[in-house]
Design an enzyme around this catalytic site. Structure first.
Site, PDB file in Angstrom:
ATOM      1  N   LYS A 160      55.651  70.174   6.523  1.00 16.27           N
ATOM      2  CA  LYS A 160      54.325  70.738   6.797  1.00 16.27           C
ATOM      3  C   LYS A 160      54.466  72.068   7.541  1.00 16.27           C
ATOM      4  O   LYS A 160      55.171  72.147   8.537  1.00 16.27           O
ATOM      5  CB  LYS A 160      53.494  69.755   7.617  1.00 16.27           C
ATOM      6  CG  LYS A 160      53.231  68.443   6.887  1.00 16.27           C
ATOM      7  CD  LYS A 160      52.454  67.461   7.739  1.00 16.27           C
ATOM      8  CE  LYS A 160      53.233  66.993   8.944  1.00 16.27           C
ATOM      9  NZ  LYS A 160      52.578  65.891   9.665  1.00 16.27           N
TER      10      LYS A 160
ATOM     11  N   GLY B 125      44.760  65.876  15.374  1.00 16.89           N
ATOM     12  CA  GLY B 125      44.928  64.741  14.480  1.00 16.89           C
ATOM     13  C   GLY B 125      45.122  65.095  13.018  1.00 16.89           C
ATOM     14  O   GLY B 125      45.053  64.212  12.159  1.00 16.89           O
ATOM     15  N   THR B 126      45.412  66.353  12.707  1.00 19.03           N
ATOM     16  CA  THR B 126      45.544  66.735  11.301  1.00 19.03           C
ATOM     17  C   THR B 126      46.753  66.076  10.638  1.00 19.03           C
ATOM     18  O   THR B 126      46.694  65.720   9.459  1.00 19.03           O
ATOM     19  CB  THR B 126      45.659  68.261  11.151  1.00 19.03           C
ATOM     20  OG1 THR B 126      46.664  68.765  12.042  1.00 19.03           O
ATOM     21  CG2 THR B 126      44.334  68.940  11.465  1.00 19.03           C
ATOM     22  N   GLY B 127      47.856  65.914  11.369  1.00 23.35           N
ATOM     23  CA  GLY B 127      49.038  65.265  10.794  1.00 23.35           C
ATOM     24  C   GLY B 127      48.773  63.807  10.461  1.00 23.35           C
ATOM     25  O   GLY B 127      49.128  63.327   9.373  1.00 23.35           O
ATOM     26  N   CYS B 128      48.133  63.102  11.381  1.00 19.43           N
ATOM     27  CA  CYS B 128      47.760  61.705  11.135  1.00 19.43           C
ATOM     28  C   CYS B 128      46.818  61.613   9.939  1.00 19.43           C
ATOM     29  O   CYS B 128      46.959  60.734   9.073  1.00 19.43           O
ATOM     30  CB  CYS B 128      47.056  61.116  12.358  1.00 19.43           C
ATOM     31  SG  CYS B 128      47.944  61.278  13.915  1.00 19.43           S
TER      32      CYS B 128
ATOM     33  N   THR C 252      41.449  70.961  15.455  1.00 20.77           N
ATOM     34  CA  THR C 252      42.531  70.566  14.548  1.00 20.77           C
ATOM     35  C   THR C 252      43.304  69.361  15.051  1.00 20.77           C
ATOM     36  O   THR C 252      44.373  69.037  14.521  1.00 20.77           O
ATOM     37  CB  THR C 252      43.503  71.742  14.347  1.00 20.77           C
ATOM     38  OG1 THR C 252      44.016  72.157  15.638  1.00 20.77           O
ATOM     39  CG2 THR C 252      42.828  72.929  13.670  1.00 20.77           C
TER      40      THR C 252
END
Length: 266
Positions: free
Chosen positions: A173, A209-212, A207
């Site tokens: 990512k 929590g975008t990875g979760c 932004t």
């Protein structure tokens, strides 16, 4: 859930009491995709949009039993893992999922905070690599996490090395890069495919929590029968729209959450 078809999806991750990341973000994301969300909690965090002040782990036995009880009654069509807290928890999760024959596993190796701080021990990282990664359909590290795993800084080199280390498919990512025009993620597959997924950069403080959210979206899409490429493309578009929709939201005094339910009319 449509036409009485149920798509059970399991998240194995830590709890964010402020609701923006972790299990809470996963449940929102899975639900927004029309799936049935289930959760095995690995740790409790005391946090808000400004930061984390305390983390306490759930016992590895309890984590394992949560997973077993879910599988015994509502077998998931896909599973995602987030923060697994410690080496023994990683081992318990990997051994339990292997025994139960996990499919469509998306591993988000939550290892480094936004500020660059290491979140798990070397032993836990070793267990991730040797025990959990080989079970995964997709591993989704950000660039900092990929650097910790490989010792390399170039995303293409990182991806190649992670495939050599036993990952089936890897999505590096790039949302944390310095490019203000666009953000790109790199997919590397065991078959040698390399593909970039690029969307415009979004200027927003919301932004958290975008990875979760991305890993849960991909897992949900896989559980609904989409191909890996489709699951990633649609997952990234979902996160993009959730960030755009959240630009005007005012939740908390720090980095607020994305709008997981942007498509709902309420």
């Amino acid at each position: 859930m449509t036409d009485n078809k149920v798509f059970p999806i399991l998240s194995i991750a830590g709890s964010d009491c402020s609701g923006g990341a972790g299990i809470q973000a996963d449940i929102k994301t899975i639900s927004a995709h029309g799936c049935y969300a289930m959760a095995a909690i690995t740790s409790l965090t005391a946090q808000n949009t400004l930061g984390v002040c305390l983390v306490e782990g759930v016992s590895p036995r309890m984590v394992s039993e949560q997973i077993r009880m879910v599988y015994a009654d509502i077998p998931p069509l896909a599973v995602k893992t987030g923060m697994l807290y410690g080496a023994e928890t990683v081992k318990a999760v990997a051994e339990t999922l292997a025994e139960l024959g996990v499919k469509n596993l998306v591993v988000d190796p939550v290892m480094v905070s936004t500020s660059g701080s290491r979140l798990i021990s070397e032993d836990a990282i070793n267990n991730l690599v040797t025990l959990l990664f080989p079970l995964a359909e997709l591993v989704t590290p950000n660039r900092m996490e990929a650097e910790v795993l490989t010792g390399l800084t170039d995303p293409f080199d990182q991806a190649d090395r992670l495939i050599e280390m036993g990952c089936r498919n890897v999505l590096i990512k790039g949302g944390d890069n310095d490019n203000t025009d666009e953000k790109s993620d790199l997919l590397a597959t065991w078959s040698g495919r390399r593909q970039m997924f690029t969307l415009p950069a979004i200027e927003s403080k919301n932004t958290h929590g975008t990875g979760c959210t991305l890993s849960s979206a991909i897992a949900s899409n896989l559980g609904r029968g989409q191909s890996l490429i489709e699951a990633i493309e649609n997952g990234k578009r979902y996160v993009f729209d959730a960030i755009v929709s959240a630009k005007s939201m005012n939740i908390g005094h720090g980095h607020g959450p994305v709008n997981h339910f942007f498509g709902c009319n309420f």
